[in-house]
Each structure stands twice: as structure tokens, then as C-alpha cells.
Design a protein around this motif. Sequence first.
Motif, PDB file in Angstrom:
ATOM      1  N   ALA A  46       0.829  -1.203   0.000  1.00 42.35           N
ATOM      2  CA  ALA A  46       0.000   0.000   0.000  1.00 42.35           C
ATOM      3  C   ALA A  46       0.863   1.253   0.000  1.00 42.35           C
ATOM      4  CB  ALA A  46      -0.939  -0.007   1.197  1.00 42.35           C
ATOM      5  N   SER A  47       1.968   1.221   0.729  1.00 42.94           N
ATOM      6  CA  SER A  47       2.863   2.385   0.790  1.00 42.94           C
ATOM      7  C   SER A  47       3.456   2.696  -0.572  1.00 42.94           C
ATOM      8  CB  SER A  47       3.983   2.132   1.805  1.00 42.94           C
ATOM      9  OG  SER A  47       3.472   1.939   3.101  1.00 42.94           O
ATOM     10  N   ILE A  48       3.905   1.652  -1.284  1.00 45.79           N
ATOM     11  CA  ILE A  48       4.502   1.853  -2.607  1.00 45.79           C
ATOM     12  C   ILE A  48       3.449   2.353  -3.589  1.00 45.79           C
ATOM     13  CG2 ILE A  48       5.512   0.652  -4.586  1.00 45.79           C
ATOM     14  CD1 ILE A  48       6.928  -1.176  -2.528  1.00 45.79           C
ATOM     15  N   LEU A  49       2.279   1.736  -3.597  1.00 47.82           N
ATOM     16  CA  LEU A  49       1.210   2.163  -4.509  1.00 47.82           C
ATOM     17  C   LEU A  49       0.811   3.606  -4.233  1.00 47.82           C
ATOM     18  CD1 LEU A  49      -1.026  -1.038  -4.415  1.00 47.82           C
ATOM     19  CD2 LEU A  49       0.266  -0.199  -6.390  1.00 47.82           C
ATOM     20  N   PHE A  50       0.704   3.947  -2.984  1.00 50.56           N
ATOM     21  CA  PHE A  50       0.334   5.306  -2.571  1.00 50.56           C
ATOM     22  C   PHE A  50       1.359   6.315  -3.068  1.00 50.56           C
ATOM     23  CE2 PHE A  50      -0.016   8.604   0.833  1.00 50.56           C
ATOM     24  CZ  PHE A  50      -1.364   8.906   0.712  1.00 50.56           C
ATOM     25  N   ALA A  51       2.633   6.034  -2.814  1.00 47.90           N
ATOM     26  CA  ALA A  51       3.702   6.967  -3.193  1.00 47.90           C
ATOM     27  C   ALA A  51       3.845   7.080  -4.706  1.00 47.90           C
ATOM     28  CB  ALA A  51       5.020   6.505  -2.571  1.00 47.90           C
ATOM     29  N   ASN A  56      -9.170  10.206  -4.355  1.00 44.17           N
ATOM     30  CA  ASN A  56      -8.770   8.799  -4.457  1.00 44.17           C
ATOM     31  C   ASN A  56      -7.735   8.414  -3.410  1.00 44.17           C
ATOM     32  OD1 ASN A  56     -10.455   7.822  -6.414  1.00 44.17           O
ATOM     33  ND2 ASN A  56      -8.986   7.912  -8.073  1.00 44.17           N
ATOM     34  N   MET A  57      -6.779   9.297  -3.165  1.00 49.60           N
ATOM     35  CA  MET A  57      -5.726   8.960  -2.210  1.00 49.60           C
ATOM     36  C   MET A  57      -6.224   8.977  -0.773  1.00 49.60           C
ATOM     37  SD  MET A  57      -3.087   8.002  -3.894  1.00 49.60           S
ATOM     38  CE  MET A  57      -4.378   7.194  -4.867  1.00 49.60           C
ATOM     39  N   ILE A  58      -7.180   9.845  -0.456  1.00 43.95           N
ATOM     40  CA  ILE A  58      -7.774   9.815   0.889  1.00 43.95           C
ATOM     41  C   ILE A  58      -8.501   8.490   1.095  1.00 43.95           C
ATOM     42  CG2 ILE A  58      -9.599  10.800   2.334  1.00 43.95           C
ATOM     43  CD1 ILE A  58      -8.823  13.554   1.258  1.00 43.95           C
ATOM     44  N   PHE A 118      -7.964   5.657  -0.492  1.00 44.23           N
ATOM     45  CA  PHE A 118      -6.974   4.573  -0.424  1.00 44.23           C
ATOM     46  C   PHE A 118      -6.261   4.571   0.924  1.00 44.23           C
ATOM     47  CE2 PHE A 118      -2.730   2.747  -1.204  1.00 44.23           C
ATOM     48  CZ  PHE A 118      -3.112   1.504  -1.677  1.00 44.23           C
ATOM     49  N   TYR A 119      -5.971   5.745   1.450  1.00 46.25           N
ATOM     50  CA  TYR A 119      -5.272   5.834   2.738  1.00 46.25           C
ATOM     51  C   TYR A 119      -6.074   5.146   3.842  1.00 46.25           C
ATOM     52  CZ  TYR A 119      -3.243   7.823   6.960  1.00 46.25           C
ATOM     53  OH  TYR A 119      -2.672   7.969   8.208  1.00 46.25           O
ATOM     54  N   TYR A 120      -7.371   5.370   3.859  1.00 40.71           N
ATOM     55  CA  TYR A 120      -8.206   4.805   4.918  1.00 40.71           C
ATOM     56  C   TYR A 120      -8.504   3.323   4.731  1.00 40.71           C
ATOM     57  CZ  TYR A 120      -9.047   9.335   7.074  1.00 40.71           C
ATOM     58  OH  TYR A 120      -8.882  10.527   7.724  1.00 40.71           O
ATOM     59  N   PHE A 121      -8.647   2.878   3.481  1.00 37.59           N
ATOM     60  CA  PHE A 121      -9.125   1.515   3.262  1.00 37.59           C
ATOM     61  C   PHE A 121      -8.086   0.586   2.638  1.00 37.59           C
ATOM     62  CE2 PHE A 121     -12.809   4.394   3.061  1.00 37.59           C
ATOM     63  CZ  PHE A 121     -13.431   3.974   4.234  1.00 37.59           C
ATOM     64  N   GLY A 122      -7.207   1.099   1.801  1.00 36.46           N
ATOM     65  CA  GLY A 122      -6.175   0.264   1.198  1.00 36.46           C
ATOM     66  C   GLY A 122      -5.169  -0.217   2.230  1.00 36.46           C
ATOM     67  N   PHE A 123      -4.666   0.689   3.048  1.00 38.32           N
ATOM     68  CA  PHE A 123      -3.707   0.309   4.087  1.00 38.32           C
ATOM     69  C   PHE A 123      -4.353  -0.657   5.080  1.00 38.32           C
ATOM     70  CE2 PHE A 123      -1.661   4.033   2.389  1.00 38.32           C
ATOM     71  CZ  PHE A 123      -0.297   3.818   2.596  1.00 38.32           C
ATOM     72  N   ALA A 124      -5.611  -0.394   5.432  1.00 34.55           N
ATOM     73  CA  ALA A 124      -6.309  -1.265   6.379  1.00 34.55           C
ATOM     74  C   ALA A 124      -6.503  -2.658   5.800  1.00 34.55           C
ATOM     75  CB  ALA A 124      -7.661  -0.655   6.755  1.00 34.55           C
ATOM     76  N   LEU A 125      -6.853  -2.740   4.509  1.00 36.31           N
ATOM     77  CA  LEU A 125      -7.086  -4.053   3.906  1.00 36.31           C
ATOM     78  C   LEU A 125      -5.802  -4.872   3.846  1.00 36.31           C
ATOM     79  CD1 LEU A 125      -9.143  -5.951   2.646  1.00 36.31           C
ATOM     80  CD2 LEU A 125      -8.551  -4.988   0.411  1.00 36.31           C
ATOM     81  N   GLU A 126      -4.695  -4.250   3.494  1.00 36.53           N
ATOM     82  CA  GLU A 126      -3.427  -4.996   3.508  1.00 36.53           C
ATOM     83  C   GLU A 126      -3.136  -5.513   4.915  1.00 36.53           C
ATOM     84  OE1 GLU A 126       1.320  -4.713   2.289  1.00 36.53           O
ATOM     85  OE2 GLU A 126       0.017  -2.969   1.929  1.00 36.53           O
ATOM     86  N   GLY A 164      -7.185   7.158 -13.856  1.00 38.36           N
ATOM     87  CA  GLY A 164      -7.437   7.175 -12.426  1.00 38.36           C
ATOM     88  C   GLY A 164      -7.417   5.788 -11.819  1.00 38.36           C
ATOM     89  N   ALA A 165      -7.226   5.753 -10.507  1.00 38.84           N
ATOM     90  CA  ALA A 165      -7.112   4.500  -9.769  1.00 38.84           C
ATOM     91  C   ALA A 165      -8.430   4.068  -9.147  1.00 38.84           C
ATOM     92  CB  ALA A 165      -6.056   4.648  -8.667  1.00 38.84           C
ATOM     93  N   SER A 166      -9.519   4.683  -9.550  1.00 35.30           N
ATOM     94  CA  SER A 166     -10.797   4.462  -8.860  1.00 35.30           C
ATOM     95  C   SER A 166     -11.248   3.011  -8.861  1.00 35.30           C
ATOM     96  CB  SER A 166     -11.884   5.337  -9.494  1.00 35.30           C
ATOM     97  OG  SER A 166     -11.576   6.705  -9.369  1.00 35.30           O
ATOM     98  N   GLY A 167     -11.026   2.275  -9.952  1.00 32.92           N
ATOM     99  CA  GLY A 167     -11.446   0.880 -10.002  1.00 32.92           C
ATOM    100  C   GLY A 167     -10.750   0.038  -8.958  1.00 32.92           C
ATOM    101  N   ALA A 168      -9.430   0.163  -8.876  1.00 34.82           N
ATOM    102  CA  ALA A 168      -8.665  -0.615  -7.902  1.00 34.82           C
ATOM    103  C   ALA A 168      -8.963  -0.161  -6.478  1.00 34.82           C
ATOM    104  CB  ALA A 168      -7.171  -0.489  -8.194  1.00 34.82           C
ATOM    105  N   ILE A 169      -9.170   1.130  -6.288  1.00 35.72           N
ATOM    106  CA  ILE A 169      -9.474   1.638  -4.951  1.00 35.72           C
ATOM    107  C   ILE A 169     -10.863   1.196  -4.510  1.00 35.72           C
ATOM    108  CG2 ILE A 169      -9.847   3.753  -3.618  1.00 35.72           C
ATOM    109  CD1 ILE A 169      -7.535   4.993  -5.223  1.00 35.72           C
ATOM    110  N   SER A 170     -11.794   1.140  -5.434  1.00 35.38           N
ATOM    111  CA  SER A 170     -13.120   0.593  -5.111  1.00 35.38           C
ATOM    112  C   SER A 170     -12.998  -0.860  -4.674  1.00 35.38           C
ATOM    113  CB  SER A 170     -14.051   0.695  -6.322  1.00 35.38           C
ATOM    114  OG  SER A 170     -14.364   2.033  -6.624  1.00 35.38           O
TER     115      SER A 170
END
Length: 209
Positions: A12-17, A69-71, A73-81, A125-131
Motif C-alpha cells: 500500500a505504501s509503494i502504490l500510494f507513493a 482517491n488517495m484519501i 486509499f489511505y483509509y481503506f487500502g492500508f487497512a485491507l493490507e 485514475g485508480a478508482s477501479g482498484a481503490i473501489s
Amino acid sequence: MIQQYILQTPVASILFAVTIATSIYAFSNPQLYASMMLHPYSVHRDKRKWYTVFTSGIIHADWGHLLFNMITFYYFGFALESFFVQVSGDIGHLYFALLYILSLVLSDIPTIVQQKNNPGYYSLGASGAISAALFGYILFQPKAMLGIFMIIPMPAYVFAVLYIGYCIWASKNSNDRINHDAHLFGALSGILITILFYPWIFRHFIDQF
């Protein structure tokens, strides 16, 4: 704090950055920006353009698009990993990477099929993967309190129903230039892939009620 994120949720950190850095760089480089966007018309006619399925997921239309999108991802992508790692150990990092990348591809396939003869259609945009990450999170935490536009609080499962319903409606009726199909199929991909990794998650979801 940054070191903790990198150690505990490296994918998640790498994808975010990478997404933030590439998006910002592309804002000031129109030629690169154009070459990275998904153009279904070109993809259909030149299979070498398939790389744009991936590159279009690390650029955004503007600062607002990137920030939203990044907000999320920050809340849900990091949590899911973190959930994946808690359940599966270190291989959970790989599972999260696969969910994100596969969802990025799967969320764009319907758009490519539908818009393959439309030379004026572009998507990014990353919306599909973030969804996908958001809906994977909801399977783990269906009663977590989420909010529409971070304002109106509601349980995650209610949000999920409204989200899916709106995406279906908007994909047929909206003219806002947002790729609602990517949101919809990204969400569905996240559900499917999470269940494939953890078949018990559906029972876990039901047992929360």
C-alpha cells in the motif's frame, strides 16, 4: 510514522507513493500524460497499448481527483493490507498486491469493450482498484461507520448497497465524464477476489448481523 507504514503495509505504501508522484509529474508533462491514459479505441486496434490499463491507474485528471482517491486509499487500502497480513501472514502482502492489480485490469475491461469504437473516449485514475480495496475492507468490517463525502455517516454495508446502486444508475444515465463502470466493476472485483482468497469471508460478513 512513515517507516511504520513501510514496514507494516509495504505494498500500500509503494502504490500510494507511486500514484501520487506519477500523477503530480504527469500534471506538468502533457505528452507523458496523454501516453499514459487508457484509450479503448487504440487498445482495441493495437494490443501493445494494453500497458495503458496499468499506467492510466497511476495518473489522475486533476488535484481534486487525486486527493479524493488517495484519501480513500489511505483509509481503506492500508487497512485491507493489514487485514490480509493478520489472517495470512507475510503472503497477505502478495494477496493485497494481486487484488489491487487484478482489479485495476478487471475494472477497465468493460470500458474497453464498450468504448472500443469511440476514438474520443479516454479514461484514467485508480478508482477501479481503490473501489476493490474499499469493498474488500467492507467484507471484513461490514458495520464500520463510513460516510458519503466523509460527511453523512452510515454502516459500511449500507454504503456498499448505495454505492453499487448509484454506479449502476450513473453508468446508464450520467453524463458527468466519470467512468462509473470502472467504479462498479472494481467494487465487484474486490468482492470476488477477496472471497477467492478467503472463502470464509462471506460467512464472516453474514455473521456480523
